[in-house]
Design a protein around this motif. Structure first.
Motif, PDB file in Angstrom:
ATOM      1  N   SER A  95       0.823  -1.215   0.000  1.00 20.22           N
ATOM      2  CA  SER A  95       0.000   0.000   0.000  1.00 20.22           C
ATOM      3  C   SER A  95       0.855   1.263   0.000  1.00 20.22           C
ATOM      4  N   GLU A  96       0.175   2.382  -0.258  1.00 17.53           N
ATOM      5  CA  GLU A  96       0.844   3.682  -0.166  1.00 17.53           C
ATOM      6  C   GLU A  96       1.333   3.913   1.262  1.00 17.53           C
ATOM      7  N   GLU A  97       0.556   3.383   2.230  1.00 17.09           N
ATOM      8  CA  GLU A  97       0.967   3.567   3.632  1.00 17.09           C
ATOM      9  C   GLU A  97       2.251   2.789   3.931  1.00 17.09           C
ATOM     10  N   SER A 153       8.824   6.887  -5.801  1.00 19.25           N
ATOM     11  CA  SER A 153       7.480   6.382  -6.102  1.00 19.25           C
ATOM     12  C   SER A 153       7.420   4.870  -5.868  1.00 19.25           C
ATOM     13  N   LYS A 154       6.223   4.344  -5.929  1.00 19.90           N
ATOM     14  CA  LYS A 154       5.998   2.914  -5.801  1.00 19.90           C
ATOM     15  C   LYS A 154       6.778   2.131  -6.871  1.00 19.90           C
TER      16      LYS A 154
END
Lengths: 414, 429
Positions: free
Chosen positions: A337-339, A390-391
């Motif tokens: 996740s972004e978290e 970024s991811k």
């Protein structure tokens, strides 16, 4: 010529002087370079025994000296590190800096000699200490297993050799050959000196230039160990022993090293993967499956390797290692996740910020940045670069990992 | 709120006691990035036997309950506390010792949200049967990890020989068996007994706004009023001396033999905490004269190849227990054992080296200054003394007064007839 790096700060109540002598790391010299700083720091013409040396340090208000040899990429670094209290806090505002610098000079330039070389007793004493320390690693099965794992994964590579010394060949070091290694160190090594803490810049610089004036050689250094191998099949190596808990290690290779533009992303990937209490390995293998007490990953950026280390109940080795691989596969495909990413970034940023709070890490970082990255150490810049990751950057790092070796030390069934 | 200032080291701290009994010290460190907040409960492995008020029968809880609770507080029903800390850029951790369980977090951001989280994590937790089951498995792996480190193992083994009944012989984490026997009900009872505000202290170190923090904590603590202690007394008393010297050998999966020797100390029930701590320093000065790296006897042992860099000695001098322990790996077990025994006799019968004494006094000045270089080191050192109601700054400044005669007379505390020796040998020896 030699390098002086000064970093004055009033934050600490002491000053740290670090001398680094740098030469290429190789099999031929590693035993000499392991023993040399120990022999030099054990006695000098003026302080003729280890006891006398310790008493001198105690007299200088408990000045701490540590000497050791480390390996960084293809370089071997001999360290003489001395930390002493700042003048303004001492009973009569005594100034220790001159005496400490004089002591370092004695250690490097005026060793105790016998018949023109080091004393046989001194050399043999230090060899015995290193050998017994290496032998005793077996007494802690966690340490022992890690060393076995590295021997297997890096067979025939320079990386498998240890700057601490090689047990099998240490006895070949003699007072004469060690003396030659000492002369070679003075002739060929690069000499770097760094001072961090509470001091007068002009005064210290003048003193250092005068004290260590010598024909030192500076050369370009190879801080990155690029030696690698083609992996056709993962090595799965179990070892049996009388242990209560199985110790597992998984070793991965990556082409991302400190000289790569993806280096910072890789350090964040490692935090997300296995280097915090929110890391994927920790959440999965300990918190969800309750298979272990410790599980973590570490990234050696000078070599381009990632290690997973964990301790599980014997019998659970394959289950735990399968879960670790699955955890990595999920990160590779973006299943986080972004978290998760935000956690990893914030852990990494916190680590960077608090480096400045320790005189030892501050000194080490200052050295790394000036020498390895060729830029001065700038916390703010690092934090900004991490923030902007970024991811996809993290997924790219995860996908650079190739499993090389799966080793475990486990219980004998008898 | 009271302020204490120490110009000689350019440091100061604030102290405050809240209505519910929680005591706090704040040590501002301007210019540092990290803030560390510690919330320590005066509950460690030594406190696992108690007599309750209105009760005649003492209770002894399974070994390792203090440490078990430390694990459980990270298991909350509703939320994952470590994630809550991570969300504000902080990391939280804890450890259990003989005399305390300390919960702490550090952050390079503003610490107020973290302080709220920490207070609520320690004082409000409701753990479940499920979390007890889970942590039981994890703690078992923690214990087996220590069991594969023989230096740790010989120490635990040795303590059980040096003492008979004192709770110091219990492993802090307990045993695989005691952990499996620890129930949800027991843990709840223990939590209720020990986790109340007047049994805790808080220590904050960092570049912080002191007054704002005190106000914040004050308001956060309103939901946790003072609770009277249900404990009549802790069953913690001096162990009798075991007066026959003993020597034992065991075979283990190791490469170099390990030797551990120790003697007990005569305790003084009347001395204050401050005096007790001073005696510990005097004893350490005495031992440095024989076993320290500047001492001649130490170097004689080295020259004869009896000891190596693994050699270590330490003293522990507390209210209800006290001992000196020597440890080394050695290839010459018998000669080393005899030499160290002789040396312990010499420590008592011969005058300590006066030069070494004066050097020790200079050295400790440097050690004191070093404490302030590191936020965590400072927080931990300060806490160590604070839990005993001793002011670390004043304590270090009082060391100046220690005389050579003090070191001479501390020798009377050593009881040589309690000498114990334990040797681990490699299996094929």
């Amino acid at each position: 010529m030699f390098k002086i790096d000064l970093l004055p700060t009033k934050k600490f109540k002491s000053t740290l002087i670090t001398v680094r002598l740098i030469a290429p790391f190789n099999q031929e010299s590693l035993n000499y370079r392991a023993i040399l700083p120990q022999v030099l720091a054990s006695s000098t013409k003026k302080y003729r025994s280890k006891a006398g040396m310790t008493r001198r340090l105690d007299y200088l208000y408990g000045t701490q000296m540590s000497v050791f040899t480390s390996k960084l990429g293809f370089e071997s670094i001999i360290h003489f590190q001395v930390q002493f209290p700042s003048d303004r806090f001492l009973p009569n505002q005594e100034s220790l800096s001159e005496e400490v610098i004089e002591l370092i000079k004695q250690i490097i330039f005026h060793p105790l000699t016998k018949n023109g070389v080091f004393s046989k007793n001194v050399v043999n004493d230090e060899i015995r200490l290193v050998k017994e320390a290496l032998e005793a690693e077996y007494n802690d099965k966690g340490d022992y297993a890690f060393q076995q794992f590295k021997k297997i994964m890096f067979e025939n590579e320079l990386y498998a050799l240890r700057s601490k010394g090689d047990y099998e060949t240490l006895d070949l070091v003699t007072p004469e050959t060690l003396w030659n290694a000492y002369l070679a160190m003075l002739k060929n090594d690069s000499f770097h000196i760094s001072v961090v803490g509470d001091f007068n810049e002009l005064k210290i610089k003048k003193l250092l230039l005068k004290t260590f004036d010598f024909q030192w050689k500076e050369r370009p250094h190879q801080w990155v160990d690029t030696e690698t191998k083609l992996i056709s099949q993962v090595a799965r190596v179990p070892e049996l022993n009388d242990v209560k808990q199985a110790k597992l290690f998984l070793g991965f290779r990556s082409e991302i090293r400190i000289d790569s533009k993806d280096y910072l992303a890789m350090s964040v990937f490692n935090t997300l993967f296995g280097d915090s209490d929110q890391a994927k390995l920790f959440r999965t293998i300990r918190e969800e499956q309750h298979l272990c007490y410790y599980v973590s990953s570490s990234y050696d950026s000078n070599k381009g390797v990632v290690f997973i280390s964990m301790g599980v109940e014997p019998g659970n080795e394959d289950l735990a290692s399968r879960l670790a691989i699955e955890t990595l596969e999920k990160i590779k495909s973006g299943e986080f996740s972004e978290e998760d990413l935000a956690f990893a970034k914030s852990f990494q940023i916190k680590r960077i910020r608090q480096r400045d709070d320790s005189i030892l890490t501050l000194s080490a970082m200052d050295f790394y940045f000036r020498n390895l990255y060729g830029v001065s150490y700038d916390t703010l810049q690092l934090v900004q670069s991490i923030d902007s990751l970024s991811k996809e950057d993290i997924m790219k790092c995860a996908n650079s990992l190739i499993l090389d070796t799966y080793y475990y030390l486990t219980r004998r069934n008898d | 709120m009271k302020k204490y200032v120490y110009p000689s080291v350019d440091e100061f701290f604030y102290e405050h006691v809240f209505e519910n009994g929680l005591k706090i010290a704040i040590l501002p460190k301007p210019g540092f990035s990290k803030t560390e907040v510690n919330l320590a409960v005066k509950f460690g492995s030594l406190h696992e036997s108690v007599l309750l008020k209105n009760s005649l029968d003492p209770i002894t809880f399974p070994a390792g309950v203090a440490h078990f609770i430390e694990h459980l507080l990270f298991e909350s029903d509703e939320s994952n506390p470590t994630a809550a800390f991570a969300r504000i850029g902080a990391s939280v951790n804890a450890y259990t010792t003989y005399d305390r369980t300390n919960y702490y977090f550090s952050t390079t951001n503003e610490p107020t949200l973290g302080i709220k989280l920490l207070i609520n994590m320690v004082l409000k937790t409701k753990f479940t049967k499920k979390s007890v089951e889970k942590e039981s498995k994890i703690i078992t792996q923690e214990i087996t990890m220590y069991e594969d480190d023989y230096e740790q193992l010989i120490y635990n083994d040795f303590m059980q020989k040096l003492y008979q009944n004192h709770p110091i012989i219990r492993d802090i984490a307990g045993t695989v068996k005691s952990v499996s026997e620890t129930t949800y009900e027991t843990l709840n009872q223990v939590y209720q007994l020990f986790y109340h505000p007047s049994n805790m202290v808080m220590v904050i170190v960092g570049d912080v706004d002191v007054e704002a923090l005190i106000r914040l904590i004050e308001s956060e603590l309103k939901q946790y009023p003072k609770r009277p202690s249900l404990i009549e007394k802790q069953l913690l008393k001096e162990d009798e001396f075991i007066l026959n010297q003993s020597l034992e050998f065991k075979h283990k999966e190791i490469s170099i033999p390990m030797l551990m020797m120790g003697v007990r100390l005569k305790l003084d029930a009347q001395s204050s905490m401050q005096e007790q701590l001073l005696d510990d320093v005097k004893l350490s000065f005495l031992l440095t004269g024989a076993f320290g790296k500047g001492a001649k006897p130490y170097h004689d042992l080295m020259k004869k190849h009896l000891i190596n860099d693994s050699f270590d000695y330490f003293e522990s001098f507390e209210k209800t227990y006290g001992h000196i322990i020597l440890f080394t790996e050695t290839k010459k077990v018998e000669s080393t054992r005899l030499a160290l025994t002789q040396l312990l006799h010499d420590v008592i019968n011969e005058n300590p080296d006066a030069l070494q004494f004066s050097l020790s006094k200079r050295k400790i000045i440097g050690e004191y200054l070093q404490i302030f270089n590191n936020i965590s080191h400072l927080a931990n050192s300060f806490l160590e003394y604070y839990l005993k109601d001793v002011n670390m700054f004043e304590f270090y400044q009082s060391l100046e007064a220690i005389s050579y005669e003090d070191v001479l007379s501390i020798r009377d505390k050593i009881n040589l007839s309690t000498l114990m020796t334990l040797v681990y040998l490699p299996k094929d020896d």
